[in-house]
Design a protein around this motif. Structure first.
Motif, mmCIF file in Angstrom:
data_model
loop_
_atom_site.group_PDB
_atom_site.id
_atom_site.type_symbol
_atom_site.label_atom_id
_atom_site.label_comp_id
_atom_site.label_asym_id
_atom_site.label_seq_id
_atom_site.Cartn_x
_atom_site.Cartn_y
_atom_site.Cartn_z
ATOM 1 N N LEU A 20 5.677 -1.072 -3.233
ATOM 2 C CA LEU A 20 4.743 -1.663 -4.192
ATOM 3 C C LEU A 20 5.441 -2.025 -5.501
ATOM 4 O O LEU A 20 5.117 -3.046 -6.121
ATOM 5 C CB LEU A 20 3.591 -0.696 -4.448
ATOM 6 N N ASP A 21 6.405 -1.203 -5.926
ATOM 7 C CA ASP A 21 7.172 -1.531 -7.134
ATOM 8 C C ASP A 21 7.908 -2.859 -6.954
ATOM 9 O O ASP A 21 7.983 -3.675 -7.884
ATOM 10 C CB ASP A 21 8.182 -0.426 -7.442
ATOM 11 N N SER A 22 8.455 -3.071 -5.756
ATOM 12 C CA SER A 22 9.192 -4.319 -5.508
ATOM 13 C C SER A 22 8.259 -5.522 -5.525
ATOM 14 O O SER A 22 8.618 -6.588 -6.034
ATOM 15 C CB SER A 22 9.938 -4.245 -4.173
ATOM 16 N N LEU A 23 7.049 -5.366 -5.010
ATOM 17 C CA LEU A 23 6.081 -6.462 -5.059
ATOM 18 C C LEU A 23 5.673 -6.751 -6.501
ATOM 19 O O LEU A 23 5.550 -7.913 -6.899
ATOM 20 C CB LEU A 23 4.849 -6.116 -4.220
ATOM 21 N N ALA A 24 5.469 -5.702 -7.284
ATOM 22 C CA ALA A 24 5.097 -5.906 -8.687
ATOM 23 C C ALA A 24 6.206 -6.624 -9.453
ATOM 24 O O ALA A 24 5.937 -7.445 -10.342
ATOM 25 C CB ALA A 24 4.788 -4.561 -9.336
ATOM 26 N N ALA A 25 7.464 -6.330 -9.100
ATOM 27 C CA ALA A 25 8.587 -6.917 -9.823
ATOM 28 C C ALA A 25 8.891 -8.342 -9.368
ATOM 29 O O ALA A 25 9.205 -9.208 -10.189
ATOM 30 C CB ALA A 25 9.827 -6.041 -9.637
ATOM 31 N N HIS A 26 8.810 -8.578 -8.055
ATOM 32 C CA HIS A 26 9.289 -9.853 -7.507
ATOM 33 C C HIS A 26 8.186 -10.765 -6.968
ATOM 34 O O HIS A 26 8.458 -11.918 -6.649
ATOM 35 C CB HIS A 26 10.303 -9.582 -6.395
ATOM 36 N N ALA A 27 6.971 -10.236 -6.845
ATOM 37 C CA ALA A 27 5.859 -11.054 -6.349
ATOM 38 C C ALA A 27 4.583 -10.658 -7.081
ATOM 39 O O ALA A 27 3.592 -10.263 -6.464
ATOM 40 C CB ALA A 27 5.697 -10.867 -4.840
ATOM 41 N N PRO A 28 4.585 -10.771 -8.418
ATOM 42 C CA PRO A 28 3.461 -10.249 -9.207
ATOM 43 C C PRO A 28 2.153 -11.002 -9.007
ATOM 44 O O PRO A 28 1.085 -10.469 -9.360
ATOM 45 C CB PRO A 28 3.950 -10.393 -10.655
ATOM 46 N N ASP A 29 2.206 -12.210 -8.456
ATOM 47 C CA ASP A 29 0.989 -13.011 -8.329
ATOM 48 C C ASP A 29 0.311 -12.894 -6.968
ATOM 49 O O ASP A 29 -0.738 -13.504 -6.752
ATOM 50 C CB ASP A 29 1.318 -14.487 -8.597
ATOM 51 N N VAL A 30 0.882 -12.124 -6.042
ATOM 52 C CA VAL A 30 0.269 -12.018 -4.719
ATOM 53 C C VAL A 30 -0.865 -11.001 -4.745
ATOM 54 O O VAL A 30 -0.920 -10.114 -5.609
ATOM 55 C CB VAL A 30 1.308 -11.620 -3.642
ATOM 56 N N GLU A 31 -1.773 -11.152 -3.811
ATOM 57 C CA GLU A 31 -2.816 -10.152 -3.607
ATOM 58 C C GLU A 31 -2.251 -9.059 -2.708
ATOM 59 O O GLU A 31 -1.734 -9.342 -1.628
ATOM 60 C CB GLU A 31 -4.034 -10.799 -2.940
ATOM 61 N N VAL A 32 -2.336 -7.811 -3.158
ATOM 62 C CA VAL A 32 -1.774 -6.686 -2.405
ATOM 63 C C VAL A 32 -2.899 -5.884 -1.767
ATOM 64 O O VAL A 32 -3.807 -5.415 -2.460
ATOM 65 C CB VAL A 32 -0.927 -5.778 -3.318
ATOM 66 N N VAL A 33 -2.821 -5.742 -0.450
ATOM 67 C CA VAL A 33 -3.802 -4.978 0.319
ATOM 68 C C VAL A 33 -3.076 -3.831 1.001
ATOM 69 O O VAL A 33 -2.229 -4.056 1.870
ATOM 70 C CB VAL A 33 -4.502 -5.859 1.380
ATOM 71 N N VAL A 34 -3.370 -2.610 0.611
ATOM 72 C CA VAL A 34 -2.790 -1.427 1.248
ATOM 73 C C VAL A 34 -3.796 -0.870 2.244
ATOM 74 O O VAL A 34 -4.962 -0.642 1.890
ATOM 75 C CB VAL A 34 -2.417 -0.357 0.209
ATOM 76 N N VAL A 35 -3.354 -0.673 3.468
ATOM 77 C CA VAL A 35 -4.204 -0.082 4.502
ATOM 78 C C VAL A 35 -3.648 1.296 4.818
ATOM 79 O O VAL A 35 -2.551 1.432 5.357
ATOM 80 C CB VAL A 35 -4.254 -0.956 5.771
ATOM 81 N N ASN A 36 -4.395 2.315 4.484
ATOM 82 C CA ASN A 36 -3.898 3.688 4.505
ATOM 83 C C ASN A 36 -4.679 4.558 5.465
ATOM 84 O O ASN A 36 -5.899 4.503 5.507
ATOM 85 C CB ASN A 36 -4.008 4.292 3.094
ATOM 86 N N GLY A 37 -3.911 5.349 6.206
ATOM 87 C CA GLY A 37 -4.598 6.438 6.823
ATOM 88 C C GLY A 37 -4.482 6.618 8.306
ATOM 89 O O GLY A 37 -4.010 5.757 9.012
ATOM 90 N N PRO A 38 -4.956 7.807 8.626
ATOM 91 C CA PRO A 38 -5.399 8.853 7.683
ATOM 92 C C PRO A 38 -4.212 9.663 7.162
ATOM 93 O O PRO A 38 -3.660 10.497 7.872
ATOM 94 C CB PRO A 38 -6.330 9.723 8.522
ATOM 95 N N SER A 39 -3.795 9.398 5.920
ATOM 96 C CA SER A 39 -2.657 10.090 5.308
ATOM 97 C C SER A 39 -3.106 11.415 4.696
ATOM 98 O O SER A 39 -4.247 11.563 4.254
ATOM 99 C CB SER A 39 -2.017 9.224 4.220
ATOM 100 N N ALA A 40 -2.159 12.357 4.637
ATOM 101 C CA ALA A 40 -2.453 13.667 4.070
ATOM 102 C C ALA A 40 -1.415 14.057 3.030
ATOM 103 O O ALA A 40 -1.159 15.235 2.798
ATOM 104 C CB ALA A 40 -2.494 14.717 5.177
ATOM 105 N N ASP A 41 -0.793 13.037 2.384
ATOM 106 C CA ASP A 41 0.285 13.319 1.445
ATOM 107 C C ASP A 41 -0.001 12.808 0.039
ATOM 108 O O ASP A 41 0.912 12.670 -0.769
ATOM 109 C CB ASP A 41 1.590 12.694 1.955
ATOM 110 N N GLY A 42 -1.254 12.537 -0.258
ATOM 111 C CA GLY A 42 -1.599 12.061 -1.587
ATOM 112 C C GLY A 42 -1.468 10.569 -1.774
ATOM 113 O O GLY A 42 -1.507 10.083 -2.910
ATOM 114 N N THR A 43 -1.344 9.832 -0.689
ATOM 115 C CA THR A 43 -1.193 8.376 -0.790
ATOM 116 C C THR A 43 -2.388 7.742 -1.491
ATOM 117 O O THR A 43 -2.235 6.864 -2.347
ATOM 118 C CB THR A 43 -1.011 7.758 0.603
ATOM 119 N N THR A 44 -3.590 8.181 -1.143
ATOM 120 C CA THR A 44 -4.792 7.574 -1.725
ATOM 121 C C THR A 44 -4.791 7.662 -3.233
ATOM 122 O O THR A 44 -5.023 6.672 -3.941
ATOM 123 C CB THR A 44 -6.054 8.254 -1.162
#
Length: 303
Positions: A20-44
């Motif tokens: 996500l840091d790389s997208l913020a730095a190099h593709a700041p204008d894109v829409e970012v959709v994160v699909v998570n789960g079911p994670s148990a490591d604090g991702t949410t």
């Protein structure tokens, strides 16, 4: 062109943060959709604390293709890219995607793995199967026009592995080509823990037989390709036994998994082929269900 980037993740908080840091730095204008789960490591919590993720989709039960399809449903762009949660995009990645998708339906590019010493490929893997030219792609670095994903009906949720390769067969069946763009580059920034990933032989051959039979039917070439793969893996396992890197029981276990996987996969491939006789060949695609997400946090509505 409005570009949405779908990032499926499961228990990969630190790697996802780098992506996500790389997208913020190099593709700041894109829409970012994160699909998570079911994670148990604090991702949410990590994702919700960021200001650069437009949509967070939470799943209760997950395979990679279910996550991809959930991301397709949440994305609003007229182009949709898929990025593995452990890949970081390089400068120029977003521009390369947008420029090539203006006149091409699908684009993919190189994935660099510095911790392993190099690049995976300099061009797509291509095969001619049953008079069809198929271009494979890395499902962690590929972008489609949204209209192409509509024609594909997304990814086949039957498959626990091999979803991108199945999509490549179906793209070829729909007469869509996959273009290689060197500037569409991503990198794997994290080392592994040094462990050896165990292979699920049954699912490998179940997926292989399923996608070949589903897309091409019971043809001699399909049987030859499946058996050639099986023969190669049997030889490799037997060689490991001979040199002492594996025990004899592993050879028999591999053989059983291969036979069971091929049998189940071929049977289910025939059923899938009968259920969807169109060139799409996707009886378990995006349109078949609406219960993938258990929660969705959409920041677009507050901007």
């Amino acid at each position: 062109m409005d570009l949405s980037v779908v990032v499926p993740t499961l228990n990969g908080r630190d790697r996802l943060a780098t992506s996500l840091d790389s997208l913020a730095a190099h593709a700041p204008d894109v829409e970012v959709v994160v699909v998570n789960g079911p994670s148990a490591d604090g991702t949410t919590g990590m994702v919700r604390d960021r200001g650069d993720v437009d949509v967070l989709v939470e799943l209760s039960a997950r395979t990679l293709n279910v996550a991809r399809n959930a991301g397709i449903q949440a994305a609003s762009g007229d182009a949709v890219a898929f990025l593995a949660h452990d890949f970081a995009v390089e400068p120029g990645w977003a521009d390369a995607v947008s420029e090539r998708l203006v006149d091409r339906p699908v684009v993919t590019g190189p994935t660099q793995r510095p911790v392993y010493g190099g690049r995976t490929a300099d061009e797509p893997e291509r095969r001619r199967i049953c008079k069809r030219d198929v271009s494979y792609f890395d499902g962690g670095n590929v972008a489609f026009r949204a209209s192409v994903l509509d024609d594909l009906d997304g990814f086949d949720e039957y498959l626990e592995t091999g979803g991108a390769r199945d999509a490549a067969h179906r793209l070829a069946g729909l007469d869509y080509d996959v273009v290689w763009e060197p500037a569409m580059q991503v990198s794997l920034e994290h080392e592994t823990d040094g462990g050896v990933e165990s292979r699920d032989w049954e699912w490998k051959y179940r997926a292989l037989a399923y996608r070949l039979v589903k897309n091409y039917g019971l043809r001699p070439e399909v049987a030859r390709r499946t058996l050639r793969h099986a023969g190669s893996d049997a030889y490799t396992t037997a060689r490991d036994v001979v040199v002492g890197e594996a025990v004899p029981t592993s050879w028999f276990g591999t053989s059983r998994g291969v036979v069971v996987g091929m049998t189940i996969g071929a049977r289910d491939g025939l059923v899938a082929r009968a259920r969807d006789r169109t060139p799409t060949r996707n009886p378990r695609g995006v349109s078949t269900r609406t219960d993938r997400a258990v929660a969705q946090y959409d920041c677009r509505s507050s901007t």
